[in-house]
Design an enzyme around this catalytic site. Sequence first.
Site, PDB file in Angstrom:
ATOM      1  CE  LYS A 108      -2.841  -1.813  -1.504  1.00 51.40           C
ATOM      2  NZ  LYS A 108      -1.908  -0.783  -1.974  1.00 51.40           N
ATOM      3  CE  LYS A 151       2.728   5.119  -2.139  1.00 48.57           C
ATOM      4  NZ  LYS A 151       2.898   3.939  -3.030  1.00 48.57           N
ATOM      5  CB  CYS A 207      -2.132   1.919   0.366  1.00 47.52           C
ATOM      6  SG  CYS A 207      -0.598   1.022   0.604  1.00 47.52           S
ATOM      7  CG  ASP A 253      -4.654   4.170  -2.175  1.00 41.64           C
ATOM      8  OD1 ASP A 253      -4.321   4.921  -3.105  1.00 41.64           O
ATOM      9  OD2 ASP A 253      -4.033   3.119  -1.898  1.00 41.64           O
ATOM     10  CG  HIS A 254      -2.214   7.304  -1.256  1.00 41.68           C
ATOM     11  ND1 HIS A 254      -1.348   7.293  -2.330  1.00 41.68           N
ATOM     12  CD2 HIS A 254      -2.168   6.053  -0.734  1.00 41.68           C
ATOM     13  CE1 HIS A 254      -0.812   6.093  -2.444  1.00 41.68           C
ATOM     14  NE2 HIS A 254      -1.300   5.325  -1.484  1.00 41.68           N
ATOM     15  CG  HIS A 292      -1.314  -3.281   1.904  1.00 43.87           C
ATOM     16  ND1 HIS A 292      -0.632  -2.244   1.306  1.00 43.87           N
ATOM     17  CD2 HIS A 292      -0.388  -3.918   2.694  1.00 43.87           C
ATOM     18  CE1 HIS A 292       0.624  -2.252   1.684  1.00 43.87           C
ATOM     19  NE2 HIS A 292       0.804  -3.255   2.539  1.00 43.87           N
ATOM     20  CG  ASP A 310      -2.725   0.909  -4.775  1.00 42.38           C
ATOM     21  OD1 ASP A 310      -2.479   1.830  -3.990  1.00 42.38           O
ATOM     22  OD2 ASP A 310      -2.195  -0.216  -4.692  1.00 42.38           O
ATOM     23  CG  ASP A 311       0.286   4.296  -5.310  1.00 40.89           C
ATOM     24  OD1 ASP A 311      -0.311   4.163  -4.233  1.00 40.89           O
ATOM     25  OD2 ASP A 311       1.488   4.029  -5.449  1.00 40.89           O
ATOM     26  CG  HIS A 320       1.257   0.103  -6.071  1.00 43.27           C
ATOM     27  ND1 HIS A 320       2.524  -0.428  -6.139  1.00 43.27           N
ATOM     28  CD2 HIS A 320       1.161   0.665  -4.835  1.00 43.27           C
ATOM     29  CE1 HIS A 320       3.165  -0.204  -5.008  1.00 43.27           C
ATOM     30  NE2 HIS A 320       2.364   0.456  -4.192  1.00 43.27           N
TER      31      HIS A 320
END
Length: 589
Positions: free
Chosen positions: A145, A378, A86, A353-354, A147, A46-47, A301
């Site tokens: 996660k 991001k 995300c 995710d990015h 979301h 994540d991130d 994150h």
Amino acid sequence: MLHLHHSWLCFRSWLAGMLSVLLGLVPSASSNISTSRPNILLLMADDLGIGDIGCYGNNTMRTPNIDRLAEDGVKLTQHISAASLCTPSRAAFLTGRYPVRSGMVSSIGYRVLQWTGASGGLPTNETTFAKILKEKGYATGLIGKWHLGLNCESASDHCHHPLHHGFDHFYGMPFSLMGDCAHWELSEKRVNLEQKLNFLFQVLALVALTLVAGKLTHLIPVSWTPVIWSALWAVLLLAGSYFVGALIVHADCLLMRNHTITEQPMRFQKTTPLILREVASFLKRNKHGPFLLFVSFLHVHIPLITMETFLGKSLHGLYGDNVEEMDWMVGQILDTLDMEGLTNSTLIYFTSDHGGSLENQLGRTQYGGWNGIYKGGKGMGGWEGGIRVPGIFRWPGVLPAGQVIGEPTSLMDVFPTVVQLAGGEVPQDRVIDGQDLLPLLLGTAQHSDHEFLMHYCEGFLHAARWHQRDKGTTWKVHFVTPVFQPEGAGACYGRKVCPCFGEKVLHHDPPLLFDLSRDPSETHVLTPASEPVFYQVMERVQRAVREHQRTLSPVPLQLDRLGNIWRPWLQPCCGPFPLCWCLREDGPQ
């Protein structure tokens, strides 16, 4: 002792692989693998920035386990997420479709789902790869996660829950880790809500005082009723500004097992061991396969929850500590595969995710990722730093080890790739934007099947790339770019993320053109004077955009205001609302 243990695990895995090859049990890259149904393990950070990993060029961050995946498998160097935040990126990953097709975007600046108790989420008519693999006999699990929404009309309908989207088993956060979960100064919504509530309190307090003064001086002929009501509302708003942080922690920072809340709020010091224990348990339960396990890390994150063992150990502060802890988690998962004899029968995929967040900064301390040579980060819909992510595949004995592929690929490609490996069929009743990666990974195809990729920011098309295969060139056209703050800074400092529309974006006419093959950092804008084929490239890309837009159909936008506000009746709560507190499972000691 840890080194000896790891060496023994590696030797066991190597020995098992050699025996399998000798017995003809492991298919080679040249064999027909259409009848093979591997276990599938998907790992998503994540991130995480592409520049945070050793195998992508970082020589100061220690990521030996992720690097080992790349050494033993295939590394993609132009791997693109379908969105730079995300919620839409994960929706595209699971469905193989641009998020604008499923409505997992906004048109008003609500870039991701804002609350667990909101009604928006991945629509029930969308088909995930988990749903197809479950139908083909796979045990399917999601740990970490989500979301992508939870409820539609009541706190228990779970219409958007992972179990309604093809997963047999879920353990993790239905929402997302946030700085607000730990009352960080880097806040997603707490600080903004506190400021709004304080402002409204001041307005109503002023109204109440004005009415009282007018009443007492007989300048305003008014009864005491509006005075009392305005004072009461002022007191309530003041109390709300003090308690909104606690509300967020209890409303959004919780763990669930399937449909049951197990921790509300979360005990962060136990979260990483709990996640690893759950992964090991799933792998052991389903080791006779086939299984699909999606491990969706809470790392990296903010608030960068990190165990004491890793604090202060990296060269990059708390963020680096958190990255190195995640890499250790990857190593623990790989060790479990080895111990259970699953290494050679499991296709592993690792990604983010990015891109990393550049705006996660306090003073001179950076709490977000590094995107290497790529511009932006991001939240930026078009610049490479927000959408170019790690992409690593490993399948021993099938995929060539140490292979590096620079062709344009997408997170959406995982959908058709795993569906076809599992013996399923890609849906024919909708547009699937992903392409089967297997021929490219095996080396039987030289080029990606993606000729064009579109880059959205919310529902707005910001950029597009054209892979001109016959020339070996990848062109990038930017129609819209964010205005960096301060000018030339490379990010939108002072904001959480750069905007997608409005006064803080630039619309380019003519659009900006880059040749990513020669200029991956997007530093040299090409013009008709410097690029002989400028107009031909522009015409071809704009024609592709028009063709793409003709394939879009109107759908409800899940992240717009009505689907993205907190509704108390949708709030998951393990006690009578608002007494949302419970601890139903003991964690590892």
